[in-house]
Design a protein around this motif. Structure first.
Motif, PDB file in Angstrom:
ATOM      1  N   ARG A 205       0.831  -1.205   0.000  1.00 32.62           N
ATOM      2  CA  ARG A 205       0.000   0.000   0.000  1.00 32.62           C
ATOM      3  C   ARG A 205       0.865   1.255   0.000  1.00 32.62           C
ATOM      4  O   ARG A 205       0.581   2.231  -0.691  1.00 32.62           O
ATOM      5  CB  ARG A 205      -0.915  -0.009   1.220  1.00 32.62           C
ATOM      6  N   MET A 206       1.960   1.225   0.773  1.00 35.14           N
ATOM      7  CA  MET A 206       2.855   2.378   0.813  1.00 35.14           C
ATOM      8  C   MET A 206       3.474   2.631  -0.556  1.00 35.14           C
ATOM      9  O   MET A 206       3.630   3.789  -0.979  1.00 35.14           O
ATOM     10  CB  MET A 206       3.952   2.153   1.857  1.00 35.14           C
ATOM     11  N   ALA A 207       3.832   1.559  -1.262  1.00 35.76           N
ATOM     12  CA  ALA A 207       4.393   1.712  -2.605  1.00 35.76           C
ATOM     13  C   ALA A 207       3.392   2.397  -3.533  1.00 35.76           C
ATOM     14  O   ALA A 207       3.764   3.251  -4.347  1.00 35.76           O
ATOM     15  CB  ALA A 207       4.800   0.353  -3.159  1.00 35.76           C
ATOM     16  N   ARG A 208       2.120   2.029  -3.416  1.00 39.94           N
ATOM     17  CA  ARG A 208       1.075   2.669  -4.232  1.00 39.94           C
ATOM     18  C   ARG A 208       1.012   4.169  -3.959  1.00 39.94           C
ATOM     19  O   ARG A 208       0.876   4.982  -4.882  1.00 39.94           O
ATOM     20  CB  ARG A 208      -0.287   2.045  -3.930  1.00 39.94           C
ATOM     21  N   ILE A 209       1.111   4.539  -2.694  1.00 39.86           N
ATOM     22  CA  ILE A 209       1.014   5.947  -2.331  1.00 39.86           C
ATOM     23  C   ILE A 209       2.233   6.720  -2.838  1.00 39.86           C
ATOM     24  O   ILE A 209       2.107   7.841  -3.347  1.00 39.86           O
ATOM     25  CB  ILE A 209       0.836   6.094  -0.805  1.00 39.86           C
ATOM     26  N   TYR A 210       3.418   6.136  -2.717  1.00 42.22           N
ATOM     27  CA  TYR A 210       4.617   6.791  -3.247  1.00 42.22           C
ATOM     28  C   TYR A 210       4.509   6.967  -4.761  1.00 42.22           C
ATOM     29  O   TYR A 210       4.897   8.009  -5.309  1.00 42.22           O
ATOM     30  CB  TYR A 210       5.864   5.983  -2.911  1.00 42.22           C
ATOM     31  N   ARG A 211       3.997   5.947  -5.441  1.00 44.11           N
ATOM     32  CA  ARG A 211       3.861   6.034  -6.899  1.00 44.11           C
ATOM     33  C   ARG A 211       2.897   7.157  -7.281  1.00 44.11           C
ATOM     34  O   ARG A 211       3.174   7.956  -8.188  1.00 44.11           O
ATOM     35  CB  ARG A 211       3.366   4.692  -7.438  1.00 44.11           C
ATOM     36  N   PHE A 212       1.754   7.223  -6.582  1.00 41.41           N
ATOM     37  CA  PHE A 212       0.785   8.273  -6.880  1.00 41.41           C
ATOM     38  C   PHE A 212       1.365   9.655  -6.578  1.00 41.41           C
ATOM     39  O   PHE A 212       1.165  10.607  -7.345  1.00 41.41           O
ATOM     40  CB  PHE A 212      -0.491   8.047  -6.071  1.00 41.41           C
ATOM     41  N   THR A 233       5.833   7.063 -16.542  1.00 41.48           N
ATOM     42  CA  THR A 233       7.020   7.475 -15.788  1.00 41.48           C
ATOM     43  C   THR A 233       6.863   7.167 -14.304  1.00 41.48           C
ATOM     44  O   THR A 233       7.824   6.776 -13.629  1.00 41.48           O
ATOM     45  CB  THR A 233       7.274   8.982 -15.974  1.00 41.48           C
ATOM     46  N   ALA A 234       5.638   7.317 -13.801  1.00 42.32           N
ATOM     47  CA  ALA A 234       5.382   7.058 -12.388  1.00 42.32           C
ATOM     48  C   ALA A 234       5.250   5.576 -12.073  1.00 42.32           C
ATOM     49  O   ALA A 234       5.204   5.205 -10.894  1.00 42.32           O
ATOM     50  CB  ALA A 234       4.125   7.792 -11.943  1.00 42.32           C
ATOM     51  N   GLY A 235       5.175   4.733 -13.117  1.00 40.88           N
ATOM     52  CA  GLY A 235       5.101   3.293 -12.873  1.00 40.88           C
ATOM     53  C   GLY A 235       3.750   2.668 -13.138  1.00 40.88           C
ATOM     54  O   GLY A 235       3.517   1.500 -12.800  1.00 40.88           O
ATOM     55  N   TYR A 236       2.827   3.443 -13.741  1.00 42.49           N
ATOM     56  CA  TYR A 236       1.529   2.888 -14.129  1.00 42.49           C
ATOM     57  C   TYR A 236       1.636   2.399 -15.573  1.00 42.49           C
ATOM     58  O   TYR A 236       1.790   3.200 -16.502  1.00 42.49           O
ATOM     59  CB  TYR A 236       0.441   3.959 -14.049  1.00 42.49           C
ATOM     60  N   PHE A 237       1.518   1.101 -15.764  1.00 42.84           N
ATOM     61  CA  PHE A 237       1.645   0.556 -17.119  1.00 42.84           C
ATOM     62  C   PHE A 237       0.310   0.066 -17.658  1.00 42.84           C
ATOM     63  O   PHE A 237       0.241  -0.474 -18.756  1.00 42.84           O
ATOM     64  CB  PHE A 237       2.681  -0.570 -17.125  1.00 42.84           C
ATOM     65  N   ASP A 238      -0.751   0.239 -16.886  1.00 43.08           N
ATOM     66  CA  ASP A 238      -2.102  -0.107 -17.311  1.00 43.08           C
ATOM     67  C   ASP A 238      -2.941   1.156 -17.176  1.00 43.08           C
ATOM     68  O   ASP A 238      -3.176   1.641 -16.069  1.00 43.08           O
ATOM     69  CB  ASP A 238      -2.653  -1.235 -16.425  1.00 43.08           C
ATOM     70  N   HIS A 239      -3.381   1.692 -18.316  1.00 44.93           N
ATOM     71  CA  HIS A 239      -4.071   2.987 -18.282  1.00 44.93           C
ATOM     72  C   HIS A 239      -5.373   2.911 -17.501  1.00 44.93           C
ATOM     73  O   HIS A 239      -5.725   3.854 -16.770  1.00 44.93           O
ATOM     74  CB  HIS A 239      -4.350   3.477 -19.699  1.00 44.93           C
ATOM     75  N   ALA A 240      -6.105   1.795 -17.625  1.00 44.33           N
ATOM     76  CA  ALA A 240      -7.367   1.664 -16.893  1.00 44.33           C
ATOM     77  C   ALA A 240      -7.115   1.662 -15.390  1.00 44.33           C
ATOM     78  O   ALA A 240      -7.856   2.289 -14.618  1.00 44.33           O
ATOM     79  CB  ALA A 240      -8.084   0.385 -17.323  1.00 44.33           C
ATOM     80  N   PHE A 242      -4.538   3.053 -13.866  1.00 43.50           N
ATOM     81  CA  PHE A 242      -4.150   4.424 -13.527  1.00 43.50           C
ATOM     82  C   PHE A 242      -5.386   5.303 -13.348  1.00 43.50           C
ATOM     83  O   PHE A 242      -5.498   6.047 -12.364  1.00 43.50           O
ATOM     84  CB  PHE A 242      -3.250   4.998 -14.616  1.00 43.50           C
ATOM     85  N   SER A 243      -6.326   5.226 -14.263  1.00 40.46           N
ATOM     86  CA  SER A 243      -7.522   6.071 -14.203  1.00 40.46           C
ATOM     87  C   SER A 243      -8.357   5.765 -12.967  1.00 40.46           C
ATOM     88  O   SER A 243      -8.863   6.673 -12.300  1.00 40.46           O
ATOM     89  CB  SER A 243      -8.375   5.875 -15.468  1.00 40.46           C
ATOM     90  N   ARG A 244      -8.494   4.467 -12.641  1.00 41.47           N
ATOM     91  CA  ARG A 244      -9.267   4.094 -11.458  1.00 41.47           C
ATOM     92  C   ARG A 244      -8.604   4.605 -10.182  1.00 41.47           C
ATOM     93  O   ARG A 244      -9.265   5.143  -9.291  1.00 41.47           O
ATOM     94  CB  ARG A 244      -9.416   2.568 -11.383  1.00 41.47           C
ATOM     95  N   GLU A 245      -7.285   4.427 -10.103  1.00 46.43           N
ATOM     96  CA  GLU A 245      -6.590   4.844  -8.892  1.00 46.43           C
ATOM     97  C   GLU A 245      -6.588   6.361  -8.751  1.00 46.43           C
ATOM     98  O   GLU A 245      -6.733   6.890  -7.641  1.00 46.43           O
ATOM     99  CB  GLU A 245      -5.162   4.298  -8.891  1.00 46.43           C
ATOM    100  N   PHE A 246      -6.439   7.063  -9.840  1.00 46.95           N
ATOM    101  CA  PHE A 246      -6.466   8.527  -9.796  1.00 46.95           C
ATOM    102  C   PHE A 246      -7.817   9.005  -9.278  1.00 46.95           C
ATOM    103  O   PHE A 246      -7.876   9.876  -8.400  1.00 46.95           O
ATOM    104  CB  PHE A 246      -6.194   9.092 -11.188  1.00 46.95           C
ATOM    105  N   LYS A 247      -8.899   8.426  -9.773  1.00 47.38           N
ATOM    106  CA  LYS A 247     -10.240   8.822  -9.331  1.00 47.38           C
ATOM    107  C   LYS A 247     -10.449   8.444  -7.865  1.00 47.38           C
ATOM    108  O   LYS A 247     -11.030   9.206  -7.079  1.00 47.38           O
ATOM    109  CB  LYS A 247     -11.289   8.141 -10.209  1.00 47.38           C
ATOM    110  N   TYR A 252     -11.463  12.876  -8.664  1.00 45.63           N
ATOM    111  CA  TYR A 252     -11.601  13.450  -9.995  1.00 45.63           C
ATOM    112  C   TYR A 252     -11.021  12.514 -11.055  1.00 45.63           C
ATOM    113  O   TYR A 252     -10.120  11.718 -10.764  1.00 45.63           O
ATOM    114  CB  TYR A 252     -10.835  14.777 -10.099  1.00 45.63           C
ATOM    115  N   THR A 253     -11.503  12.658 -12.281  1.00 49.80           N
ATOM    116  CA  THR A 253     -10.789  12.072 -13.408  1.00 49.80           C
ATOM    117  C   THR A 253      -9.562  12.941 -13.677  1.00 49.80           C
ATOM    118  O   THR A 253      -9.517  14.115 -13.247  1.00 49.80           O
ATOM    119  CB  THR A 253     -11.663  12.037 -14.669  1.00 49.80           C
ATOM    120  N   PRO A 254      -8.537  12.422 -14.359  1.00 45.73           N
ATOM    121  CA  PRO A 254      -7.391  13.274 -14.683  1.00 45.73           C
ATOM    122  C   PRO A 254      -7.786  14.559 -15.411  1.00 45.73           C
ATOM    123  O   PRO A 254      -7.244  15.636 -15.127  1.00 45.73           O
ATOM    124  CB  PRO A 254      -6.526  12.366 -15.563  1.00 45.73           C
TER     125      PRO A 254
END
Length: 280
Positions: A205-212, A233-240, A242-247, A252-254
């Motif tokens: 979980r900490m790795a996810r937060i650092y990546r975000f 560049t941040a380590g998200y290689f699956d766009h879907a 990335f979009s889910r985690e960002f929201k 918000y959406t990006p």
């Protein structure tokens, strides 16, 4: 608001990224804060602050003196008073353990009034700072208090978490957790248990937060943003994903996030500006 900050000297720098003071009238009173890789101590020397969770089942709270806040895995909100005089301490995710008996698990996604563990120190700071002490003097007082409260013997397992956490910090969460445990010479379960004890979350979980965090602080709203490039560049290689985690983390959406940043431009002054964004 005026921002004055300082990085503490050793040995506090092992546990704290910076201590800062905010003074003045906020340009935006309501702020939305995504998960970031830090724990916090806030000492409010001005009016009360209102906080509430993105989890609607959690009741809002109004805090007057100050509060401890652990690592958050979801967004939360706070509302400044009309005039702000606030001291903040950005602890590293594992950094609060030597200063308070409140467990990291109890602070995960929570705020706890500072008088639960630190009332005498807060009273001393209030007595010395009063209403007129310069920000630099107030920060020196807080650093002195932190130094006096630092435990002589670190809690069991903290050195392990500090070492592994520093690797995650330097790599922005890119080192696989299995490799992290292997390098540390412990099992994955043992590492996860120590992380939960001292940060409230697992190393994954900490790795996810650092990546975000790496992604969100790299957004320059004043110029065109290539979300695919930033995400990769941040380590998200699956766009879907990335979009889910960002929201999930921002609400918000990006595209909507970028529109918000352009509607309410922020000129960064210090670390407190790198994550929070104006609320709706």
């Amino acid at each position: 608001m005026e921002y004055v900050g300082r990085a503490p000297a050793a040995p506090l720098d092992r546990f704290i990224d910076d201590i800062y003071c905010l003074t003045g009238r906020p340009s935006h009173r309501l702020m939305r804060v995504p998960p970031m890789p830090s724990a916090h101590l806030f000492l409010h020397l001005g009016g009360p602050v209102r906080l509430w969770d993105s989890d609607r089942s959690v009741a809002p709270e109004v805090l007057t003196d100050g509060w401890f806040m652990g690592v958050w895995t979801r967004r939360f909100f706070f509302e400044y008073p009309n005039w702000v005089r606030l001291v903040g301490v950005h602890f590293k995710p594992w950094g609060m353990a030597p200063f308070t008996s409140v467990s990291a698990a109890d602070l995960r996604n929570r705020w706890v009034p500072v008088d639960a563990a630190w009332q005498r120190a807060v009273n001393r700071i209030r007595d010395r700072a009063g209403d007129v002490a310069p920000a630099t003097a107030t920060l020196r007082m807080v650093e002195e208090e932190l130094r006096s409260l630092l435990a002589d013997t670190p809690p069991r397992g903290l050195d392990l978490v500090q070492h592994a956490g520093a690797v995650l910090e330097a790599s922005h969460g890119a080192v696989p957790v299995g490799l992290l445990a292997e390098r540390a010479g412990v099992s994955g379960n043992h590492l996860a248990g120590m992380f939960k004890a001292h940060t409230g979350v697992t190393p994954k979980r900490m790795a996810r937060i650092y990546r975000f965090a790496r992604l969100i602080v790299s957004v320059d709203a004043l110029h065109p943003v290539d979300w695919s490039e930033l995400a990769q560049t941040a380590g998200y290689f699956d766009h879907a994903h990335f979009s889910r985690e960002f929201k999930e983390f921002t609400g918000y959406t990006p595209t909507d996030y970028l529109a918000l940043r352009r509607r309410f431009p922020v000129e960064p002054q210090g670390p407190q500006d790198l994550g929070p964004m104006p609320g709706d």
